[in-house]
Structure formats: structure tokens, C-alpha cells
Design a protein around this motif. Sequence first.
Motif, PDB file in Angstrom:
ATOM      1  N   VAL A  28      27.013  45.806  47.946  1.00 29.48           N
ATOM      2  CA  VAL A  28      26.988  47.030  48.758  1.00 29.48           C
ATOM      3  C   VAL A  28      26.224  48.164  48.053  1.00 29.48           C
ATOM      4  CG1 VAL A  28      29.104  48.210  48.009  1.00 29.48           C
ATOM      5  CG2 VAL A  28      28.403  48.353  50.400  1.00 29.48           C
ATOM      6  N   CYS A  29      26.176  48.137  46.708  1.00 31.10           N
ATOM      7  CA  CYS A  29      25.571  49.249  45.974  1.00 31.10           C
ATOM      8  C   CYS A  29      24.055  49.265  46.142  1.00 31.10           C
ATOM      9  CB  CYS A  29      25.927  49.202  44.495  1.00 31.10           C
ATOM     10  SG  CYS A  29      25.204  50.587  43.604  1.00 31.10           S
ATOM     11  N   GLN A  30      23.536  50.339  46.712  1.00 31.36           N
ATOM     12  CA  GLN A  30      22.097  50.464  46.962  1.00 31.36           C
ATOM     13  C   GLN A  30      21.345  50.947  45.727  1.00 31.36           C
ATOM     14  OE1 GLN A  30      20.493  49.695  49.926  1.00 31.36           O
ATOM     15  NE2 GLN A  30      22.475  48.816  50.452  1.00 31.36           N
ATOM     16  N   TYR A  31      22.073  51.374  44.714  1.00 34.37           N
ATOM     17  CA  TYR A  31      21.434  52.020  43.556  1.00 34.37           C
ATOM     18  C   TYR A  31      21.438  51.120  42.318  1.00 34.37           C
ATOM     19  CZ  TYR A  31      22.694  55.656  46.841  1.00 34.37           C
ATOM     20  OH  TYR A  31      22.865  56.380  47.990  1.00 34.37           O
ATOM     21  N   HIS A  32      21.883  49.868  42.486  1.00 31.18           N
ATOM     22  CA  HIS A  32      21.991  48.930  41.372  1.00 31.18           C
ATOM     23  C   HIS A  32      22.812  49.514  40.230  1.00 31.18           C
ATOM     24  CE1 HIS A  32      18.982  46.819  43.629  1.00 31.18           C
ATOM     25  NE2 HIS A  32      18.184  47.864  43.569  1.00 31.18           N
ATOM     26  N   ALA A  33      23.848  50.266  40.607  1.00 27.81           N
ATOM     27  CA  ALA A  33      24.678  50.909  39.596  1.00 27.81           C
ATOM     28  C   ALA A  33      25.839  50.016  39.169  1.00 27.81           C
ATOM     29  CB  ALA A  33      25.216  52.242  40.117  1.00 27.81           C
ATOM     30  N   ILE A  34      25.999  48.902  39.842  1.00 28.15           N
ATOM     31  CA  ILE A  34      27.061  47.970  39.459  1.00 28.15           C
ATOM     32  C   ILE A  34      26.507  46.550  39.589  1.00 28.15           C
ATOM     33  CG2 ILE A  34      28.152  47.911  41.762  1.00 28.15           C
ATOM     34  CD1 ILE A  34      30.877  48.079  40.251  1.00 28.15           C
ATOM     35  N   ALA A  35      26.638  45.786  38.513  1.00 23.48           N
ATOM     36  CA  ALA A  35      26.156  44.409  38.529  1.00 23.48           C
ATOM     37  C   ALA A  35      27.323  43.522  38.125  1.00 23.48           C
ATOM     38  CB  ALA A  35      25.016  44.244  37.540  1.00 23.48           C
ATOM     39  N   VAL A  36      27.368  42.313  38.675  1.00 22.34           N
ATOM     40  CA  VAL A  36      28.455  41.414  38.310  1.00 22.34           C
ATOM     41  C   VAL A  36      27.862  40.182  37.656  1.00 22.34           C
ATOM     42  CG1 VAL A  36      30.439  40.095  39.138  1.00 22.34           C
ATOM     43  CG2 VAL A  36      29.808  42.226  40.271  1.00 22.34           C
ATOM     44  N   LEU A  37      28.172  39.984  36.394  1.00 25.17           N
ATOM     45  CA  LEU A  37      27.788  38.734  35.748  1.00 25.17           C
ATOM     46  C   LEU A  37      28.997  37.819  35.887  1.00 25.17           C
ATOM     47  CD1 LEU A  37      26.066  40.505  32.747  1.00 25.17           C
ATOM     48  CD2 LEU A  37      24.939  39.423  34.700  1.00 25.17           C
ATOM     49  N   LYS A  38      29.875  37.829  34.861  1.00 23.08           N
ATOM     50  CA  LYS A  38      31.184  37.233  35.130  1.00 23.08           C
ATOM     51  C   LYS A  38      32.113  38.333  35.609  1.00 23.08           C
ATOM     52  CE  LYS A  38      31.474  33.037  32.403  1.00 23.08           C
ATOM     53  NZ  LYS A  38      31.606  32.583  31.026  1.00 23.08           N
ATOM     54  N   LYS A  39      31.966  39.464  34.917  1.00 27.35           N
ATOM     55  CA  LYS A  39      32.748  40.645  35.254  1.00 27.35           C
ATOM     56  C   LYS A  39      31.763  41.758  35.603  1.00 27.35           C
ATOM     57  CE  LYS A  39      36.806  38.959  34.478  1.00 27.35           C
ATOM     58  NZ  LYS A  39      37.789  38.859  35.572  1.00 27.35           N
ATOM     59  N   PRO A  40      32.224  42.761  36.353  1.00 24.17           N
ATOM     60  CA  PRO A  40      31.298  43.825  36.757  1.00 24.17           C
ATOM     61  C   PRO A  40      30.910  44.735  35.591  1.00 24.17           C
ATOM     62  CG  PRO A  40      33.364  43.923  37.989  1.00 24.17           C
ATOM     63  CD  PRO A  40      33.561  42.967  36.881  1.00 24.17           C
ATOM     64  N   LEU A  41      29.688  45.219  35.673  1.00 25.04           N
ATOM     65  CA  LEU A  41      29.135  46.115  34.671  1.00 25.04           C
ATOM     66  C   LEU A  41      28.689  47.369  35.413  1.00 25.04           C
ATOM     67  CD1 LEU A  41      28.660  44.906  31.776  1.00 25.04           C
ATOM     68  CD2 LEU A  41      26.231  45.199  32.253  1.00 25.04           C
ATOM     69  N   VAL A  42      29.170  48.538  35.002  1.00 23.33           N
ATOM     70  CA  VAL A  42      28.831  49.774  35.714  1.00 23.33           C
ATOM     71  C   VAL A  42      27.767  50.544  34.942  1.00 23.33           C
ATOM     72  CG1 VAL A  42      29.720  51.985  36.550  1.00 23.33           C
ATOM     73  CG2 VAL A  42      31.120  49.927  36.759  1.00 23.33           C
ATOM     74  N   PHE A  43      26.671  50.926  35.650  1.00 20.73           N
ATOM     75  CA  PHE A  43      25.653  51.790  35.058  1.00 20.73           C
ATOM     76  C   PHE A  43      25.850  53.179  35.655  1.00 20.73           C
ATOM     77  CE2 PHE A  43      23.980  47.480  35.288  1.00 20.73           C
ATOM     78  CZ  PHE A  43      23.691  47.243  33.952  1.00 20.73           C
ATOM     79  N   ALA A  44      26.700  53.954  34.984  1.00 21.25           N
ATOM     80  CA  ALA A  44      27.192  55.198  35.578  1.00 21.25           C
ATOM     81  C   ALA A  44      26.084  56.186  35.923  1.00 21.25           C
ATOM     82  CB  ALA A  44      28.198  55.847  34.634  1.00 21.25           C
ATOM     83  N   GLU A  45      24.998  56.210  35.116  1.00 26.79           N
ATOM     84  CA  GLU A  45      23.961  57.223  35.368  1.00 26.79           C
ATOM     85  C   GLU A  45      23.139  56.916  36.625  1.00 26.79           C
ATOM     86  OE1 GLU A  45      22.223  54.177  32.693  1.00 26.79           O
ATOM     87  OE2 GLU A  45      24.139  55.168  32.889  1.00 26.79           O
ATOM     88  N   LEU A  46      23.254  55.671  37.132  1.00 21.41           N
ATOM     89  CA  LEU A  46      22.559  55.328  38.373  1.00 21.41           C
ATOM     90  C   LEU A  46      23.421  55.593  39.602  1.00 21.41           C
ATOM     91  CD1 LEU A  46      20.916  51.908  37.371  1.00 21.41           C
ATOM     92  CD2 LEU A  46      19.843  54.153  37.407  1.00 21.41           C
ATOM     93  N   CYS A  47      24.712  55.829  39.383  1.00 21.92           N
ATOM     94  CA  CYS A  47      25.666  55.937  40.496  1.00 21.92           C
ATOM     95  C   CYS A  47      25.507  57.266  41.225  1.00 21.92           C
ATOM     96  CB  CYS A  47      27.084  55.808  39.930  1.00 21.92           C
ATOM     97  SG  CYS A  47      28.371  56.046  41.153  1.00 21.92           S
TER      98      CYS A  47
END
Lengths: 290, 333
Positions: free
Chosen positions: A79-98
Amino acid sequence: MRIAIASGKGGTGKTTVAVNLACVLADSGQTVQYLDCDVEEPNGHIFLNPEITATEPVGIPVPVVDEQKCTGCRKCAEVCQYHAIAVLKKPLVFAELCHGCGGCALVCPERAIREENRTIGVVETGRAGGVAFVQGRLNVGEPAAPPLIRAVRMKAIADGVAIMDAPPGTSCPVVATVRGADYVLLVTEPTPFGLNDLRLAVEMIRQLGVPHGVVINRADSGDRRVRDFCTAETIPILLEIPDDRRVAEAYSRGHMAVRVLPEWKTMLMDLWNSIEADACRQGRQRDTGQ
Amino acid sequence: MSDIVKEVVVISGKGGTGKTSIVASFAALSGHSVLADCDVDAADLHLVLTPTIRRREEFRCGHEATIMQKDCIGCGACLARCRFGAVVRIAAEDDMFTGTKTTCDNCADGCKRSCPVKFADIIEAIRAAGGEGKEQAFVIDPTSCEGCGVCVWACPVNAIDFPECLGGEWYVSDTRHGPMVHARLIPGGENSGKLVSKVREVARTLAEERKADLVVVDGPPGVGCAVIASVSGASLVLVVTEPTLSGAHDMARVLELTRHFNIPTAVCVNKWDLNADMADRIESEARKSGAAIAGRVRYDRAVTAAQLRGLAVVETDAGPVGEDIRAVWEALH
């Protein structure tokens, strides 16, 4: 009345016009507020020397994932249009893109995402003589100015005159500033750069449908092309400010032009009267659909 | 020089300090380099370098929501969920009213989609947004929409379209001083940082193709996303400032930024003789922040005169101010 002072091109004299206009109106007994919406490089405080009485952090809500609950279904990343959250095994948040839209928390079927405010800057309020003062300051390294600009704009007074000093350019931070203004004053200079950026600013403001007029600063330093453009596009020129080294020197020291050059008082009161009259005229034109 | 393309990015913090005039002169002095204008929402370098466009590409980036009125049931879920104030409700008395009417019968099916966990809350939010039984329409204000897609997801009847939108254009051009990559963000547009990154990427590739060892970048004012996108990973940043309190204040913030990203930085005070004391002060502050001093450029009306003629200062017989800029250019090497 809310007046935004914008320009397209930087360094044309937005802040000079904004702080001096605020000062002149305050001296004449009006209720005036100055809001520095150039949160990347706020400079109004240099001239107004406000006493800051309150500082509030401004943040945007960013996701925090509860790894115990997360099943790695990737719905948040989809759902994230800004690629601010990626899921490998667990989610990774890139807060500055959010952007803080809340989409990830909304879609998570496990309710594994909650939101926490991440501070991006501060809004400071105070007083400078008769002028109520508000400014935003974006933390250096933070990319997104619009949420902070919206927080500054929320402080605008309903009664009296709110003067909003916009950042240069024509992209989203400027839109965040001038949206909802009653009038936009475009400060430009009579040079090819000034004209080109004025054109872009006019295009943006017309999309927003806000009444607007032009101030030509250092009016005798260039050529006629800005005036011809305004005539052709029927944009009123409300004021032409002559090029004056004394103004530049006062500016360089952080002094107010109205304190150095008394004639600026009359000049800016006249400008104010023109703004009121023109806002009224353009408002009527818009309402009658012309 | 190494075989890696070097990238010199000119920024200022404060706008209007003379970045573009100085970059235009660098273009004339540089010989074999690629030029990039990264001030994508108020680009001016092309006014001096008068490029001939060889390649023109659309900049597609991000999406924008549109409510398809024929499918909209007027429930207001989009309004309740949008955090950017981009959903506008138009009441029946407005002439833009398109004629939808809905009554909530607490079925919760549609609203379930809008919220997987708290039906009651979202139904209440939708009601508060005016969704119950009123004749009304909802539209998206494109100037407020940040393209997050939450409304698309929240809409219980899939009535919101989400097409990719045109954010601007970018160009590869030839100028009398070599190839140039530039762009135009649609006025009022978003994603200026992404367009900046695109311009830099294309310029670097072009430099490799043409075996140029240098890219000269004209950057935007400020310290926000477009500036971060302009400087990240650059070989050298030149900060052009002016001898004013505002110039000093704004320079301090961009130096903080380049330190944050660990980029070697040099400072040049433009129009230094307007306030020589301030110029001294700025240079000493710059040194304290770890920046190098690239030199000073004097105030001269010849700079505006050159711009009015569509020329770089060093292309005219400007004399001393041209020499100042030349010295700054030499100092960068």
C-alpha cells in the motif's frame, strides 16, 4: 485577511516586503501577524527580533511495527506509495521517506503497526513589538517541509492581517503556503530570471485560484519585460520599489527598511490599500464567474 | 583526475545569491563538462545557455486519486481517511453536485474494507464526515493530494481511480558550452527531489558517454528534499552566499546539511563588497564549520547586464567581476 508573499525566484525581496509591511500595519494600529513559512531558511526573525514565548515540536506519524504480531504478509509494503516500508522477512521502516498517510497501519490485518510521531521541526511563536510572530524551522536533514508549513499556517489568526512569508520556487512547499490565502503578492525583479520564475509562479497560483498582484523590486535595475508580461496577462502591478543601496545595506545588517527610510511607511501603506482594493475586485470577478 | 565523473554542485541556502549567474560562467570556463540544472521548479540556467533540446522525456512519478462520480455512493470514507485534506465535500446546494444519495443501514460490509479492526469507529467517522443520508458529492483536490492511495483502499465500492500522473519533463540539450540536462516540474508539483535525482543520473550517464570528467550542477535554494537530492553523493558542494545576516544564517544551515552528508564543501561570498565586514565574518564562520574558501566575487551591475543580454558574465567584457569568477573556478580544482 491572509496574505501570502511569494516569488518563484529567490532573493527578490519577499521577506523585506513581508516584515516591513507587518511593521507598518502594526504601527498604524492594526492587528498583525507575521508567519514565516520558509521553514527551510526562515529569515524574518533576523529583522523582527521577536521574543519567542513558545516552541512546539511538529512531527509526522510514522509506523512502528510490532515484530511479534507481524506475519510478513507485505500488505503494508504494497500500500505504501513512498517505499517507506519494505518487508524482507520482517518489515523495515524508512522513516524519512514516510509521508504519514497512515495507509500501512490501516491495511495491516494483524494490527501489528502503530504510529509514533517523528519530529521534523518546530513551530515557534512570540511577539515582535506590535507584530505577533510565528515561524517554522525544519530540522536540517529533513526533506519534507509541507507538514511543518501546514502547522505554521494553522496558527494564522482569523481576525486582523496574517502575512505569510513563502519559500522560493513553485513546488509543494509554496502550494502549502499560499493555499487558502485571500491574496498572493508576488515579489519579482525586472530581469530574465525574475520574469521566468514569475511566469511559473503565476501558473501555479492560477491553478489554486487565488487573487494575486505583483510588486517589482529594484524596478529600475532591468528592463521592461516583466511589466509587459503583467500587462499582457492583466496582472496588476501594485508597487514598484526603486533600487536603493541604502535598502541593501540595511538588509545586510538585519535592519528594517521602514526604520531607515521613512518614505517606506507611506509606500507600504499605499501597497496595503492597493492589496485590499484589488483582493476585493478580483474576489468579485471570481464570484461573478468572469 | 580519476576516471570517475566528478560532480560539483552549486547551492546557496538563501535564494537569489547568484548561483545561476556563477554556474553559467563556470559552463563557459569549463570546456569539456556536462551541465545540469537541478533547480527544477524555478529553472533559469537555460535563459543564459539557450539550449537546443535533443531529447525530451516525460517525468512520470507518483499517482493521483480521482473519484469516479458515477460509482461513488457518497459514503465519505475517503474524507474520513485522507490526512492531507485533499477530499472536498460538495453539498447538494452547490451546482457541482452530481446526485448521489446513500443511507447507512449499519451493514458495515462496505465500511469493513475501510477499516479491518474497528468498524464502529470508522462508521462514526464516516457519519461525522457527513456520509449519512445527505445529498452530496466528494471530489479530490489535486493540488492537495499527495498520492498516498489511502482513499483508494478505503473506498468500499472501488470508485476511486489512481492513475500515474505527469510530474514534469526532463531534457537533454546542446548548448554553446556543451551538453546540458535540465527539467521542468509542473508548477505546484510534488516529487521535485525525484526529478532532481533523475536529472543528476542522466547527466552522469551522459558525462560517461561523452568522456567528460565533470558535471556542474546548478542547485535549488533551501535545505529540503530538492537540495538533499542535489547534494547527496556529490564530489564537492560550492555554497554561494551573500554578505548579509540572512545569507550568513542560511549558509550555516546548508553547511550543517553538507556536514551531515559528509560532502566536501567550499564557500564563495558573492557581492562581497556590499558589506565587507559581513563577508569576513561569513568566511570565518565557514572555516570554523570545516568548509574551504573558494574566493569572493564583487558586486557589479555587469552581472545583471549580462543576464539581460542572455550571456554568462565571463562571455562579456565584464573585467574584474569576470576575473573574480574565474578565480573561484580555478580554486575549485
